[in-house]
Structure formats: structure tokens, C-alpha cells
Write a protein that holds these residues in place. Sequence first.
Motif, PDB file in Angstrom:
ATOM      1  N   GLU A 151       0.830  -1.200   0.000  1.00  0.00           N
ATOM      2  CA  GLU A 151       0.000   0.000   0.000  1.00  0.00           C
ATOM      3  C   GLU A 151       0.872   1.261   0.000  1.00  0.00           C
ATOM      4  O   GLU A 151       0.582   2.236  -0.696  1.00  0.00           O
ATOM      5  CB  GLU A 151      -0.918  -0.041   1.233  1.00  0.00           C
ATOM      6  N   GLY A 152       1.958   1.212   0.770  1.00  0.00           N
ATOM      7  CA  GLY A 152       2.886   2.345   0.819  1.00  0.00           C
ATOM      8  C   GLY A 152       3.445   2.651  -0.564  1.00  0.00           C
ATOM      9  O   GLY A 152       3.539   3.806  -0.975  1.00  0.00           O
ATOM     10  N   ILE A 153       3.804   1.610  -1.301  1.00  0.00           N
ATOM     11  CA  ILE A 153       4.372   1.804  -2.648  1.00  0.00           C
ATOM     12  C   ILE A 153       3.299   2.375  -3.581  1.00  0.00           C
ATOM     13  O   ILE A 153       3.537   3.305  -4.344  1.00  0.00           O
ATOM     14  CB  ILE A 153       4.917   0.464  -3.206  1.00  0.00           C
ATOM     15  N   ARG A 154       2.074   1.808  -3.461  1.00  0.00           N
ATOM     16  CA  ARG A 154       0.965   2.276  -4.302  1.00  0.00           C
ATOM     17  C   ARG A 154       0.710   3.766  -4.070  1.00  0.00           C
ATOM     18  O   ARG A 154       0.527   4.532  -4.990  1.00  0.00           O
ATOM     19  CB  ARG A 154      -0.284   1.469  -3.942  1.00  0.00           C
ATOM     20  N   ARG A 155       0.741   4.152  -2.789  1.00  0.00           N
ATOM     21  CA  ARG A 155       0.429   5.549  -2.454  1.00  0.00           C
ATOM     22  C   ARG A 155       1.423   6.533  -3.041  1.00  0.00           C
ATOM     23  O   ARG A 155       1.097   7.678  -3.289  1.00  0.00           O
ATOM     24  CB  ARG A 155       0.400   5.735  -0.934  1.00  0.00           C
ATOM     25  N   ARG A 156       2.669   6.080  -3.201  1.00  0.00           N
ATOM     26  CA  ARG A 156       3.594   7.032  -3.808  1.00  0.00           C
ATOM     27  C   ARG A 156       3.714   6.809  -5.321  1.00  0.00           C
ATOM     28  O   ARG A 156       4.672   7.207  -5.961  1.00  0.00           O
ATOM     29  CB  ARG A 156       4.951   7.018  -3.119  1.00  0.00           C
ATOM     30  N   GLY A 157       2.728   6.119  -5.874  1.00  0.00           N
ATOM     31  CA  GLY A 157       2.638   5.983  -7.325  1.00  0.00           C
ATOM     32  C   GLY A 157       3.511   4.883  -7.911  1.00  0.00           C
ATOM     33  O   GLY A 157       3.712   4.818  -9.119  1.00  0.00           O
ATOM     34  N   GLY A 158       4.057   4.013  -7.056  1.00  0.00           N
ATOM     35  CA  GLY A 158       4.929   2.945  -7.550  1.00  0.00           C
ATOM     36  C   GLY A 158       4.136   1.699  -7.933  1.00  0.00           C
ATOM     37  O   GLY A 158       2.912   1.642  -7.774  1.00  0.00           O
ATOM     38  N   ASN A 159       4.865   0.701  -8.423  1.00  0.00           N
ATOM     39  CA  ASN A 159       4.249  -0.562  -8.815  1.00  0.00           C
ATOM     40  C   ASN A 159       4.658  -1.632  -7.799  1.00  0.00           C
ATOM     41  O   ASN A 159       5.801  -2.086  -7.809  1.00  0.00           O
ATOM     42  CB  ASN A 159       4.728  -0.935 -10.223  1.00  0.00           C
ATOM     43  N   PRO A 160       3.740  -2.006  -6.874  1.00  0.00           N
ATOM     44  CA  PRO A 160       4.117  -2.918  -5.788  1.00  0.00           C
ATOM     45  C   PRO A 160       4.677  -4.247  -6.282  1.00  0.00           C
ATOM     46  O   PRO A 160       5.588  -4.797  -5.676  1.00  0.00           O
ATOM     47  CB  PRO A 160       2.811  -3.152  -5.030  1.00  0.00           C
TER      48      PRO A 160
END
Length: 657
Positions: A565-574
Motif C-alpha cells: 500500500e505504501g508503494i501504491r500511495r507514492r505511485g509505484g508498482n508494488p
Amino acid sequence: MSATGEFGRLLGPQGPLARVIAGFESRREQQHMADWVGEALATRSMLAIEAGTGTGKTFAYLVPALLSGRQVIISTGTRTLQDQLYHRDLPTVGAALGRPARVALLKGRANYLCLHRLELAESMPQLPGMPAPNARMLARIRRWSRGTSTGDLAEVRSLRDTDPVRAAVTSTRENCLGSSCPAYARCHVVAARREAQASDIVVVNHHLLLADLAMKDEGFGELLPGAEAVILDEAHQVPEIAAQFFGLEFSARQCALLARDALAELTRLGLAGTPARERIAGLESAIAEATVALGGGRDRTDWLELPDRFVAALERIREALAAAAPELAAADPEDPGLKQAMRRAAKLAGSLEAIMDAGADDGIRYAEAGRGGFSLAFTPFEVASRLGELMRAQGGAWIFTSATLAVGEDFSHFLGRIGAPAARAVRIESPFDFESQARIFLPEGLADPASRDYTACVVEAALPLVEAAGGRGFLLFTSHRALAEAARLLEARPGFRDRYPLLVQGEAPRESLLARFRELGNAVLLGTASFWEGVDVRGHALALVVIDRLPFAAPEDPLLKARLEGIRRRGGNPFHEFQLPQAVLALKQGFGRLIRDREDFGVVMLADPRLRTRGYGRTFLAALPPATVVTDVQEAASFLRRRLALAGVTVPEAASA
Ligand code: SF4
């Protein structure tokens, strides 16, 4: 960097190590690694160094560390490596170099007897829900305490790791009275820390190191300031362990221990009738209420799914803790034990409040029911930058090494997770000849891993290789369910157990299963994650490793969910940033079980069809050692037969048919 410098000579065929150490093998890879480590130590920089199996990485960092003249902390992931470094490698290399060093092995607080708490434990009243310390064991510890010079509880042979007496006679940073303790002058924790501070090399484990860095409970808080360099071996474990130290925790057990200690202090001072005692009773009943409201049985419950009654009981615990703190202080404002209990109550109230008030944007919160009641945790979405900041603030050299840090040539996943994206990273290839020593077998036509009969298909596909190897196999599974099913299938197979001793994880402790496996020489061992790393079987007892699925972590784990979720929130691809590189590193670990020596050989069967059907399969295969990939089972089987015959190992006719 070329190995032409001092380390090349010291670790070379004519060097002091070759002269002194029986069986020492000079390796260019080892010399290269020593050069890199030496440079990082001299320039006080951060270095991640992946050293393939067989590099001899321990000596490659010990030689420059011993010659650096700096105070160095060496941190390991496992107890085995810690003992090996302290008892064997450091004295050997120090003697060979003519540079014997003062070396200390420092363990976490929980390993040392706390003299003050031993006294408290002996006068402690029994509390509901808390197992009473065993009086006979307490007496044994008291007798031993009169003669020990280290206070290391490992010396009390009959004391099990799980014995509740341990918690009663050891300290945490929270309950330690520090310099106001009546036993301070004789304190074993203080003595161990002093010895470490006066040593050139201090061997610790990652838990202790990270606890110290994050100033958490089990740390000493004064270990790192003197150190000029930190070398972390088995460093692939660091990000996972670090995550535990940068979150918040609160447990019913912490409260129950506080209640017990406070009550013991009040009893000792003859103050058991004061209002402080009532507050403690209020705390105990709120804990019991919350434990009942959460119920048992479930693993982890997301915060949003918690029963209202449980959350209301947590609020009462918070109030009880906040109310207990001033009453404890008022009972006897001068007593160090009560003052410490007051600070603990206030701190616990603060942690509970911080977890209850944490924002959904900052991290994930969950509760877990357990034997001691329940625990709560808050894990921030992002811990790497905090870890990176603390390392930079500490300064000096930070050297991370392991056989598995990179995905192919790419270290960005690991460096990102330790908060040091710009650190230098180096790969040292394994000196082994994987082309001739190993084959990777990818079976064709296997069922989808999600299908019900997948495990049965894996077992069927592995059998010809088990026969060709005459047993000698590790069958590694990504779930306990698959492990149990495979065990059932093999046991039910006519004659299988007569030909091959079957060792199944859970039937005996891990170390004794491994000892049996080495000893038997033709056994088949079924295991899960705990056999994927830190297992070293050299020689012909192991010639086959079967891995059932790609080791993607379980997506329902709240900690993993938090990270994704942390990665998703900063626009990354988990998937690409976290799940895939994690699984690649885990597979490299699993693969690494097979070839531990120049003489070893064998086949790794990677059953998961996604390796061939999905685009990411190439990322996995490219990250593995350069063994030839085969898809024909006969080819893999004849490789095994040929290599076993060359090694003079006879596989019984009936078995090889
Ligand atoms: S100083 Fe701390 S660890 Fe040492 S005896 Fe006192 S309370 Fe225990």
C-alpha cells in the motif's frame, strides 16, 4: 578493482592464512572482496557486496577489519554464524595475521541475568493469568548466579528458551533501573556492555544492532557510539528485521509484566495497601476484558475489523495506565523501582495512544490474539528512510554482505529497503563452475499452481530425479499445506520409505533433521521456508533440490499489505518494486542450498510453470547462477547418474530403474 594489493597477498597462496590454516584455499574472488571491504573501511563509506557461494566472504571481511585498527561491530543473522565468528574464525585469522584482537560477543539484554529482578522474582506474588516462576528453577538460577562471571543464562543448561522464568530474571531497557539500581556495580548487563566497548571487534546479531540503532528495548543504547565501522553479514535479513524496530508495539503481556513488577516493588516496600495497588488491579481487569473481547483463534485482525468492545476495553487500559503512573510515583517518590514502574506505565499509555490515534495514511494497524493475551502493532508504510537517516547519523563505514542482495545486476531493491539508494554496490561472482556442477530442470506440462492437484503433479515430476539421485533430495515447499500433502503422497507410495528415509519438517527439530539427513546419505527431506536458508549440506548427501512454487510472499499478511500500500500511495508498482524482487531473492536463497563446495553437484528442479509462461519468469532465471537449463527429465536424471558415478557413489539398481 584488482586483487593486487595487500589483501591479495595476505589471502593469496603464499600468504599467512595459507601457511597457518589447514585446508585454506586461495580464491581471487575472496581477495577482490577483501579489497572492496578494505576500501569501504578506509573511506568510511557504505557498501553492499553480494558474494556468491564459495567466495569465502567471512575471511574476506575479517582480514581488512582486523587490520583496519578501527573498532568494528560485526552483526550476523544467525546464532550459528555468530558462534563461528567468535569461537573459530576471529581467533584463527587474528593469529594467522599476527594481529590478535580484543573480541567480545555481545547478546541482547534478555540473555543476561538481572540481579535486581532476580531478587524481585523471589519475592513476587502470583498474578492471575501469569505463570508463576518455577521456584525450583529460581533457586537453581540463584545458586548459579553466585559463581557466574558472565551472567549469561545460556550457562544454565536446564533453562529452556520458553521458560517464563526468563522474563522474570532478565531486564528490558524499559524496566532496567540503570545507575540508580542497587545492583549496578555488579550488573552483568553493564559488565558485558563495558567489555564490548573496550573491544576491537564486537560480534552481535541484527536484532541487537537494530534495537540499538532504533534505541529500542533490548538494545544497550551505548553500543554504536564507539564503533567506527559496522559489517553486516547475512544482510539480506536486515530490511525485514529493521521494519520491526521502526513501528509501534503494545501488548497485554507488557502490561501484565508491569503490573507484576509494580506489585512486587509495592510488596517489597510494604505499600501493597496504597491506591497504587488499586490502579494496578484496574489495569489487570481492563486487560482481561480486552482479551476476552478480542477472542482467540485468529491470527491477525486489521484495525478496522476489530470488535467495538475490544476498542472500548483498550481505551480503559489506556486510562488505567495513565492513572497508575502518578499513583506509583506518589506511593514512594524516592524509590527507584517505583519511579521506573511509573515511567513504564506512562510509556505504555503513550504507545497505546499513538497506535489508537495513528492515521490511516501513515501505516497499518492490527491486533493479534496470542497465548499471553493480545498484542497491537503499528507498522509505518515506509521505514527505509528512517533506517538510512540513523545509519548516516552514526557515520563510519556500513558494509552489507550476503549471497543474495541483487536481482541480476540490480541492487536497487535492497538499497531502497535499507534507505541507502546511492550506496556503492558490488557483485562478486561465485568461484564455482555451475555450468558443469549443476543443472536447472524446468518440467514441462505441469498443472497450474492454483489447481488442486498441483502438489501431486510436483511430486510425480520429482520422482524420477529422486530415483536417479538415490534419494539425496530436499523437496522445498512454499506452504505447510503443500508440505503435508507431499509427505502423505510419498508415505503412501509403495516401497518409497523402504528405499529412502523420509524426513519431514515438524517431526523433529530442524537441526536434528539436518544432522540425520547428512548422516543417512540417501534421505529425502521435505521442508518449508526454514530450510530455504542457512542450511549447509556439503558432499553427496544432497544432489537434488526441488522447489514447488515461486516464493511470492502471502498477500494476506498485514505487514506485506502495508508495504504494498505504501508503494501504491507514492505511485509505484508494488509487484515490480517489491513482490517480484523479494521472490527472486528468496529463490536465489533456495537454489543456494545445492552447491556449497567445489566438489558438489546436482539438479535444482523449479516446478512452477510460471517461470516459462510469465514474462517475469526470465527475471528469476537470469538471477540464478549460470547452470544449464534443461526441460527433459531424462537429461536431468542422466546428469545425476553420471555425476554420482564419477564421484564413486553407487545408486542401487532398483532405485535407479
Ligand atoms: S542495572 Fe538494570 S540490568 Fe543491571 S541489575 Fe540493575 S536493573 Fe538489572
